[in-house]
Design a protein around this motif. Structure first.
Motif, PDB file in Angstrom:
ATOM      1  N   VAL A   1      89.770  48.374   4.037  1.00 31.67           N
ATOM      2  CA  VAL A   1      90.341  47.042   3.829  1.00 31.67           C
ATOM      3  C   VAL A   1      89.250  46.056   3.408  1.00 31.67           C
ATOM      4  CG1 VAL A   1      91.374  45.086   5.055  1.00 31.67           C
ATOM      5  CG2 VAL A   1      92.370  47.342   5.261  1.00 31.67           C
ATOM      6  N   MET A   2      88.088  46.161   4.010  1.00 27.88           N
ATOM      7  CA  MET A   2      87.001  45.252   3.644  1.00 27.88           C
ATOM      8  C   MET A   2      86.510  45.516   2.218  1.00 27.88           C
ATOM      9  SD  MET A   2      84.986  44.845   7.253  1.00 27.88           S
ATOM     10  CE  MET A   2      83.788  43.668   6.620  1.00 27.88           C
ATOM     11  N   ASP A   3      86.394  46.788   1.835  1.00 21.73           N
ATOM     12  CA  ASP A   3      86.006  47.122   0.453  1.00 21.73           C
ATOM     13  C   ASP A   3      87.056  46.625  -0.533  1.00 21.73           C
ATOM     14  OD1 ASP A   3      83.664  48.345   1.287  1.00 21.73           O
ATOM     15  OD2 ASP A   3      84.471  50.386   1.140  1.00 21.73           O
ATOM     16  N   ASP A   4      88.327  46.850  -0.199  1.00 19.12           N
ATOM     17  CA  ASP A   4      89.413  46.398  -1.069  1.00 19.12           C
ATOM     18  C   ASP A   4      89.433  44.873  -1.168  1.00 19.12           C
ATOM     19  OD1 ASP A   4      90.122  49.062  -1.373  1.00 19.12           O
ATOM     20  OD2 ASP A   4      91.891  48.932  -0.069  1.00 19.12           O
ATOM     21  N   ALA A   5      89.166  44.205  -0.059  1.00 17.88           N
ATOM     22  CA  ALA A   5      89.132  42.736  -0.069  1.00 17.88           C
ATOM     23  C   ALA A   5      88.002  42.227  -0.952  1.00 17.88           C
ATOM     24  CB  ALA A   5      88.986  42.201   1.354  1.00 17.88           C
ATOM     25  N   ARG A   6      86.851  42.871  -0.881  1.00 21.42           N
ATOM     26  CA  ARG A   6      85.722  42.460  -1.726  1.00 21.42           C
ATOM     27  C   ARG A   6      86.106  42.566  -3.206  1.00 21.42           C
ATOM     28  NH1 ARG A   6      82.306  45.718   0.111  1.00 21.42           N
ATOM     29  NH2 ARG A   6      82.418  47.259  -1.527  1.00 21.42           N
ATOM     30  N   ARG A   7      86.746  43.681  -3.597  1.00 20.77           N
ATOM     31  CA  ARG A   7      87.176  43.850  -4.985  1.00 20.77           C
ATOM     32  C   ARG A   7      88.247  42.820  -5.362  1.00 20.77           C
ATOM     33  NH1 ARG A   7      85.914  49.020  -3.750  1.00 20.77           N
ATOM     34  NH2 ARG A   7      87.916  49.612  -2.870  1.00 20.77           N
TER      35      ARG A   7
ATOM     36  N   ALA B   1      92.883  43.408  10.258  1.00 20.40           N
ATOM     37  CA  ALA B   1      93.295  44.814  10.285  1.00 20.40           C
ATOM     38  C   ALA B   1      92.945  45.462  11.618  1.00 20.40           C
ATOM     39  CB  ALA B   1      92.644  45.576   9.129  1.00 20.40           C
ATOM     40  N   GLN B   2      91.756  45.193  12.113  1.00 21.70           N
ATOM     41  CA  GLN B   2      91.310  45.799  13.375  1.00 21.70           C
ATOM     42  C   GLN B   2      92.178  45.323  14.548  1.00 21.70           C
ATOM     43  OE1 GLN B   2      87.058  46.598  14.074  1.00 21.70           O
ATOM     44  NE2 GLN B   2      87.219  45.166  15.791  1.00 21.70           N
ATOM     45  N   LEU B   3      92.491  44.052  14.581  1.00 19.42           N
ATOM     46  CA  LEU B   3      93.330  43.517  15.656  1.00 19.42           C
ATOM     47  C   LEU B   3      94.719  44.153  15.644  1.00 19.42           C
ATOM     48  CD1 LEU B   3      92.388  39.724  15.403  1.00 19.42           C
ATOM     49  CD2 LEU B   3      91.809  41.278  17.293  1.00 19.42           C
ATOM     50  N   LEU B   4      95.277  44.322  14.453  1.00 18.28           N
ATOM     51  CA  LEU B   4      96.603  44.920  14.335  1.00 18.28           C
ATOM     52  C   LEU B   4      96.587  46.414  14.663  1.00 18.28           C
ATOM     53  CD1 LEU B   4      97.759  43.058  11.113  1.00 18.28           C
ATOM     54  CD2 LEU B   4      98.652  42.708  13.445  1.00 18.28           C
ATOM     55  N   GLU B   5      95.611  47.118  14.130  1.00 15.27           N
ATOM     56  CA  GLU B   5      95.569  48.573  14.334  1.00 15.27           C
ATOM     57  C   GLU B   5      95.311  48.947  15.795  1.00 15.27           C
ATOM     58  OE1 GLU B   5      93.720  52.453  12.236  1.00 15.27           O
ATOM     59  OE2 GLU B   5      92.272  51.021  13.046  1.00 15.27           O
ATOM     60  N   THR B   6      94.502  48.167  16.472  1.00 12.28           N
ATOM     61  CA  THR B   6      94.168  48.488  17.865  1.00 12.28           C
ATOM     62  C   THR B   6      95.153  47.857  18.848  1.00 12.28           C
ATOM     63  OG1 THR B   6      92.654  46.595  18.004  1.00 12.28           O
ATOM     64  CG2 THR B   6      91.703  48.738  17.348  1.00 12.28           C
ATOM     65  N   ASP B   7      96.231  47.300  18.324  1.00  9.32           N
ATOM     66  CA  ASP B   7      97.275  46.673  19.140  1.00  9.32           C
ATOM     67  C   ASP B   7      96.765  45.520  20.001  1.00  9.32           C
ATOM     68  OD1 ASP B   7      99.309  48.339  18.140  1.00  9.32           O
ATOM     69  OD2 ASP B   7      98.778  49.918  19.574  1.00  9.32           O
ATOM     70  N   GLN B   8      95.683  44.877  19.573  1.00 12.19           N
ATOM     71  CA  GLN B   8      95.231  43.669  20.250  1.00 12.19           C
ATOM     72  C   GLN B   8      96.113  42.485  19.865  1.00 12.19           C
ATOM     73  OE1 GLN B   8      90.909  42.958  20.287  1.00 12.19           O
ATOM     74  NE2 GLN B   8      90.712  44.994  19.385  1.00 12.19           N
ATOM     75  N   ALA B   9      96.871  42.665  18.784  1.00 16.26           N
ATOM     76  CA  ALA B   9      97.807  41.638  18.325  1.00 16.26           C
ATOM     77  C   ALA B   9      98.959  42.319  17.597  1.00 16.26           C
ATOM     78  CB  ALA B   9      97.102  40.656  17.388  1.00 16.26           C
TER      79      ALA B   9
ATOM     80  N   TYR C   1      82.983  49.431  11.703  1.00 18.37           N
ATOM     81  CA  TYR C   1      82.854  49.877  10.315  1.00 18.37           C
ATOM     82  C   TYR C   1      83.057  51.379  10.170  1.00 18.37           C
ATOM     83  CZ  TYR C   1      80.955  45.197   9.651  1.00 18.37           C
ATOM     84  OH  TYR C   1      80.781  43.839   9.627  1.00 18.37           O
ATOM     85  N   THR C   2      83.008  52.118  11.273  1.00 19.83           N
ATOM     86  CA  THR C   2      83.263  53.562  11.195  1.00 19.83           C
ATOM     87  C   THR C   2      84.758  53.850  11.135  1.00 19.83           C
ATOM     88  OG1 THR C   2      83.294  53.880  13.603  1.00 19.83           O
ATOM     89  CG2 THR C   2      81.144  54.069  12.482  1.00 19.83           C
ATOM     90  N   ASN C   3      85.574  52.851  11.406  1.00 18.13           N
ATOM     91  CA  ASN C   3      87.022  52.999  11.314  1.00 18.13           C
ATOM     92  C   ASN C   3      87.395  52.960   9.834  1.00 18.13           C
ATOM     93  OD1 ASN C   3      89.796  52.276  10.996  1.00 18.13           O
ATOM     94  ND2 ASN C   3      89.842  51.457  13.067  1.00 18.13           N
TER      95      ASN C   3
END
Length: 175
Positions: free
Chosen positions: A88-94, A119-127, A80-82
């Motif tokens: 993305v989570m705030d935008d998704a909630r809205r 988003a986290q998986l994509l940004e950290t190149d885990q996927a 959540y510090t990212n």
């Protein structure tokens, strides 16, 4: 190319219990394809898991075999510090609140966690690519709409998991 499969609570609820044909068909397809379904910790909690337990699965979980067999995996805690994950989570909630006509304060946290995990998986190149399996159309549309706005165009696919989808699913869906 690495593809991560992210699933929500509704997928497992729609499958029914481990003795149900739809559940067994999903299990067989995932295992034959040699992949796993990642679930956010919030989804794990909704399924009855205890995130404070020393190891997965916890005693109340209705799908312990999936975790023991490795085709259901609890994803790492969301960071959540990212700024990307929290935005993305705030935008998704809205987005979900606007789509459903409900207040943001009653939007399911697990729904926003799905988008945050993608988003986290994509940004950290885990996927390189994420396929989101959900029974929640607003959450799926939120992911499809929001992730491209953050530089992930063409890297997320949302699949609506209907009863029909589960009744016809094969390993080809995951290859």
């Amino acid at each position: 190319m690495t593809t991560a499969y992210v699933a929500d609570t509704g997928v497992f609820v729609r499958c029914g219990g481990p003795d149900n044909d739809k559940f067994q068909r999903l299990r067989r397809a995932i295992r034959q394809a040699g992949v796993s379904l990642r679930i956010p910790q919030r989804v794990y909690e909704e399924l009855g898991g205890d995130p404070a337990a020393d190891e997965y699965p916890s005693g109340n979980l209705p799908y312990p075999d999936g975790f023991e067999e490795g085709w259901i995996v609890v994803a790492d805690e969301l960071d959540y510090t990212n700024p990307l994950v929290s935005t993305v989570m705030d935008d998704a909630r809205r987005f979900i609140a606007n789509e459903t006509g409900r207040g943001e304060d009653i939007t399911e946290k697990a729904d926003t966690a799905l988008v945050g995990l993608a988003a986290q998986l994509l940004e950290t190149d885990q996927a390189d690519h994420v396929i989101l399996l959900t029974t929640d159309k607003p959450a799926g549309r939120a992911a499809e709409t929001l992730l491209p706005q953050h530089g992930f165009s063409g890297r997320l696919e949302y699949r609506y998991v209907s009863v029909e989808y589960l009744e016809t699913i094969t390993a080809d869906e995951f290859r």
